[in-house]
Design an enzyme around this catalytic site. Structure first.
Site, PDB file in Angstrom:
ATOM      1  N   VAL A   8       0.870  -1.177   0.000  1.00 29.78           N
ATOM      2  CA  VAL A   8       0.000   0.000   0.000  1.00 29.78           C
ATOM      3  C   VAL A   8       0.904   1.223   0.000  1.00 29.78           C
ATOM      4  O   VAL A   8       2.080   1.150   0.340  1.00 29.78           O
ATOM      5  CB  VAL A   8      -0.975   0.032   1.200  1.00 29.78           C
ATOM      6  N   SER A   9       0.334   2.368  -0.392  1.00 28.89           N
ATOM      7  CA  SER A   9       1.141   3.566  -0.598  1.00 28.89           C
ATOM      8  C   SER A   9       1.383   4.393   0.643  1.00 28.89           C
ATOM      9  O   SER A   9       2.345   5.140   0.709  1.00 28.89           O
ATOM     10  CB  SER A   9       0.471   4.449  -1.653  1.00 28.89           C
ATOM     11  N   THR A  10       0.501   4.287   1.633  1.00 27.01           N
ATOM     12  CA  THR A  10       0.678   5.109   2.827  1.00 27.01           C
ATOM     13  C   THR A  10       0.537   4.266   4.082  1.00 27.01           C
ATOM     14  O   THR A  10      -0.074   3.193   4.069  1.00 27.01           O
ATOM     15  CB  THR A  10      -0.362   6.251   2.903  1.00 27.01           C
ATOM     16  N   GLN A  13      -3.045   3.240   5.066  1.00 29.42           N
ATOM     17  CA  GLN A  13      -3.795   2.259   4.296  1.00 29.42           C
ATOM     18  C   GLN A  13      -3.596   0.869   4.882  1.00 29.42           C
ATOM     19  O   GLN A  13      -2.616   0.591   5.555  1.00 29.42           O
ATOM     20  CB  GLN A  13      -3.362   2.289   2.833  1.00 29.42           C
ATOM     21  N   THR A  36       5.191   4.211  -0.920  1.00 29.28           N
ATOM     22  CA  THR A  36       4.573   4.786  -2.102  1.00 29.28           C
ATOM     23  C   THR A  36       5.175   4.151  -3.347  1.00 29.28           C
ATOM     24  O   THR A  36       6.363   3.828  -3.380  1.00 29.28           O
ATOM     25  CB  THR A  36       4.729   6.324  -2.147  1.00 29.28           C
TER      26      THR A  36
END
Length: 193
Positions: A8-10, A13, A36
């Site tokens: 996941v990017s963050t 999340q 990210t």
């Protein structure tokens, strides 16, 4: 052996959805990270690529979980093909080391990259429009109302400690310190006029 990769990017999340899908697919080992897609720094992916050997299968839920852009995706998947690793992208299917498989891969990655770029463009356009409004404020909305901060500053002026005010008003000491510094600067500026 079947390996899974979830990203996941963050930090905020959740990986759970991807992990559940990878477990259903029969992945015995799942590498996961919160990075990210725009950064090349993905230590878990690097470790996974080192671990994979001929005959293994790598499963990801979506192609953009694996690659930052078209070039990156092609390099990663081609390096896996060269090692004899099968790549299974859940929402696409098994990627094969054939001319058609490579063409399909390049097309999918190009579409995913275009989609990401369009999202960035729309976000920037939205910000540009928002900046034209008089009430626009960059960054996060303020957590505390002006009245709460004023009450807390008044309590400090009456002799209470930062810690006491912090506990009573549920405002961190660092926020109180910043507010106090700002109020002092405003008072000095007002007095100098």
């Amino acid at each position: 052996m079947k390996y899974g990769y979830a990203r996941v990017s963050t930090i905020n999340q959740d990986l759970k959805g991807q992990i559940d899908i990878l477990k259903e697919e029969g992945c015995e080992i799942i590498f996961k990270e919160k990075f990210t897609g725009t950064t090349a720094e993905r230590p878990q992916l690097a470790e996974l690529i080192q671990t994979l050997k001929e005959g293994d299968t790598l499963v990801v839920t979506k192609l953009d979980r694996l690659a930052r852009n078209t070039k990156d995706g092609i390099e990663i998947i081609e390096s896996l093909f060269d090692k004899g690793v099968n790549v299974h992208v859940k929402n696409v299917g098994l990627m094969e080391d054939t001319s058609m498989g490579r063409f399909f891969l390049q097309t999918l990655l190009a579409v995913a990259e275009m989609e990401r770029n369009m999202i960035v463009e729309r976000t920037q356009e939205g910000k540009a429009i928002a900046r034209q409004r008089d009430d626009f404020r960059e960054g996060r909305p303020k957590k505390f109302k002006k009245k709460n901060i004023e009450d807390a500053l008044r309590m400090l002026d009456e002799g209470m400690s930062y810690k006491e005010v912090s506990e009573m008003k549920q405002i961190s000491v660092s926020t109180l310190t910043r507010a106090k510094r700002k109020a002092k600067a405003e008072a000095i500026e007002k007095a100098s006029k």
